[in-house]
Design a protein around this motif. Structure first.
Motif, short mmCIF file in Angstrom:
data_model
loop_
_atom_site.label_atom_id
_atom_site.label_comp_id
_atom_site.label_asym_id
_atom_site.label_seq_id
_atom_site.Cartn_x
_atom_site.Cartn_y
_atom_site.Cartn_z
N GLY A 7 0.81 -1.21 0.00
CA GLY A 7 0.00 0.00 0.00
C GLY A 7 0.85 1.26 0.00
N MET A 8 1.90 1.27 0.82
CA MET A 8 2.74 2.46 0.89
C MET A 8 3.58 2.63 -0.38
N HIS A 9 4.34 1.60 -0.73
CA HIS A 9 5.24 1.75 -1.88
C HIS A 9 4.47 1.81 -3.19
N GLY A 10 3.36 1.09 -3.27
CA GLY A 10 2.54 1.15 -4.48
C GLY A 10 1.93 2.53 -4.68
N SER A 11 1.42 3.12 -3.61
CA SER A 11 0.85 4.47 -3.74
C SER A 11 1.93 5.49 -4.05
N TYR A 12 3.13 5.30 -3.49
CA TYR A 12 4.24 6.22 -3.78
C TYR A 12 4.59 6.18 -5.28
N PHE A 92 2.40 6.65 9.47
CA PHE A 92 2.39 8.06 9.84
C PHE A 92 3.60 8.78 9.25
N VAL A 93 4.78 8.20 9.41
CA VAL A 93 6.01 8.80 8.88
C VAL A 93 5.95 8.87 7.36
N TYR A 94 5.44 7.82 6.72
CA TYR A 94 5.27 7.81 5.27
C TYR A 94 4.37 8.96 4.82
N SER A 95 3.26 9.17 5.53
CA SER A 95 2.33 10.24 5.17
C SER A 95 2.98 11.61 5.28
N LEU A 96 3.74 11.84 6.35
CA LEU A 96 4.46 13.10 6.48
C LEU A 96 5.47 13.27 5.34
N GLY A 97 6.15 12.19 5.01
CA GLY A 97 7.12 12.24 3.92
C GLY A 97 6.49 12.56 2.58
N VAL A 98 5.36 11.93 2.30
CA VAL A 98 4.65 12.21 1.04
C VAL A 98 4.24 13.68 0.99
N PHE A 99 3.71 14.19 2.09
CA PHE A 99 3.33 15.60 2.13
C PHE A 99 4.53 16.49 1.83
N LEU A 100 5.61 16.31 2.56
CA LEU A 100 6.79 17.17 2.36
C LEU A 100 7.36 17.05 0.95
N HIS A 101 7.50 15.82 0.49
CA HIS A 101 8.12 15.60 -0.82
C HIS A 101 7.32 16.23 -1.95
N ASN A 131 12.10 18.44 0.04
CA ASN A 131 11.80 17.28 -0.79
C ASN A 131 12.67 16.08 -0.40
N TYR A 132 13.96 16.31 -0.15
CA TYR A 132 14.83 15.21 0.31
C TYR A 132 14.41 14.74 1.71
N LEU A 133 14.02 15.66 2.57
CA LEU A 133 13.55 15.27 3.89
C LEU A 133 12.32 14.39 3.76
N GLY A 134 11.42 14.76 2.86
CA GLY A 134 10.23 13.93 2.61
C GLY A 134 10.62 12.55 2.11
N GLU A 135 11.55 12.49 1.17
CA GLU A 135 11.99 11.18 0.68
C GLU A 135 12.66 10.35 1.76
N LEU A 136 13.42 11.00 2.63
CA LEU A 136 14.05 10.29 3.74
C LEU A 136 12.98 9.66 4.64
N LEU A 137 11.94 10.41 4.92
CA LEU A 137 10.85 9.87 5.74
C LEU A 137 10.14 8.73 5.02
N ASN A 158 22.85 5.60 0.58
CA ASN A 158 22.31 6.45 -0.48
C ASN A 158 22.31 7.92 -0.08
N VAL A 159 21.91 8.18 1.17
CA VAL A 159 21.88 9.57 1.66
C VAL A 159 23.29 10.16 1.61
N LEU A 160 24.27 9.41 2.10
CA LEU A 160 25.64 9.93 2.17
C LEU A 160 26.31 10.02 0.80
N CYS A 161 26.06 9.05 -0.07
CA CYS A 161 26.77 9.00 -1.36
C CYS A 161 26.05 9.70 -2.51
N LEU A 162 24.73 9.80 -2.46
CA LEU A 162 23.97 10.40 -3.56
C LEU A 162 23.27 11.70 -3.14
N TRP A 163 22.48 11.62 -2.08
CA TRP A 163 21.66 12.77 -1.71
C TRP A 163 22.51 13.92 -1.19
#
Length: 192
Positions: A7-12, A92-101, A131-137, A158-163
């Motif tokens: 549900g989470m990854h599919g909706s994302y 909950f964290v996913y929802s906050l992340g989607v909002f921010l991103h 947007n990155y903070l949202g993706e991190l969440l 990924n955060v350290l090497c790409l983001w």
């Protein structure tokens, strides 16, 4: 747990496709620079793999994102049933992340359509990368329900090497704009 992950990854994924159609990110739409969403929507898996084989950057991006599939692999392979509180916090964290991103991407898209320059208000007022903070969440929520150390460690890599290099490069690029000194003094790179 597998259904919660679906549900989470599919909706994302669905939200990403809709975002790309409604307010595309120019960095993702440049030819020969990265995967162009408008090119892969509607392709089957073999078409996508053939398309990626001809694009070095696309293959790197595809490979780094494909490792995120380890979450669902580990959940299914190990028959993980995360406690309800873990699923609740992750949702909950996913929802906050989607909002921010997505809302920060929309803010950036609309603002830059009307006026080029430094964006220093609303979601960008305390963090230069909402947007990155949202993706991190979002990705943090995905990796948390696998109940395995690999997904969070891969996310950290990924955060350290790409983001982080991308965020620092963006800071360097936007530092030429008027108001940068004051803005950078009152905002944080990632966390507000």
């Amino acid at each position: 747990t597998a259904w919660a992950y679906f549900g989470m990854h599919g909706s994302y994924g669905l939200l990403w496709v809709m975002k790309s159609m409604v307010f595309p990110d120019a960095a993702w739409e440049r030819p020969n620079k990265s995967i162009m969403m408008k090119d892969i929507v509607g392709m089957n898996v073999m078409d996508i793999l053939a398309w990626l084989a001809g694009r070095g950057t696309g293959l790197v991006i595809f490979s780094s994102l494909a490792v995120y599939w380890s979450n669902i692999y580990l959940i299914c392979k190990n028959k993980i049933e995360a406690p309800a509180w873990v699923l609740g916090v992750a949702s909950f964290v996913y929802s906050l992340g989607v909002f921010l991103h997505f809302s920060s991407d929309m803010q950036k898209h609309v603002r830059l359509m009307h006026k080029r320059g430094l964006i220093t208000d609303m979601l960008f007022s305390r963090t230069r990368n909402p947007n990155y903070l949202g993706e991190l969440l979002i990705y943090g929520s995905f990796s948390s329900i696998a109940l395995h150390p690999f997904p969070p460690l891969y996310l950290l890599l990924n955060v350290l090497c790409l983001w982080l290099p991308n965020m620092l490069s963006k800071d360097k690029s936007i530092s030429r704009h008027a108001g940068w000194e004051e803005y950078s003094a009152r905002s944080w790179l990632l966390f507000p």
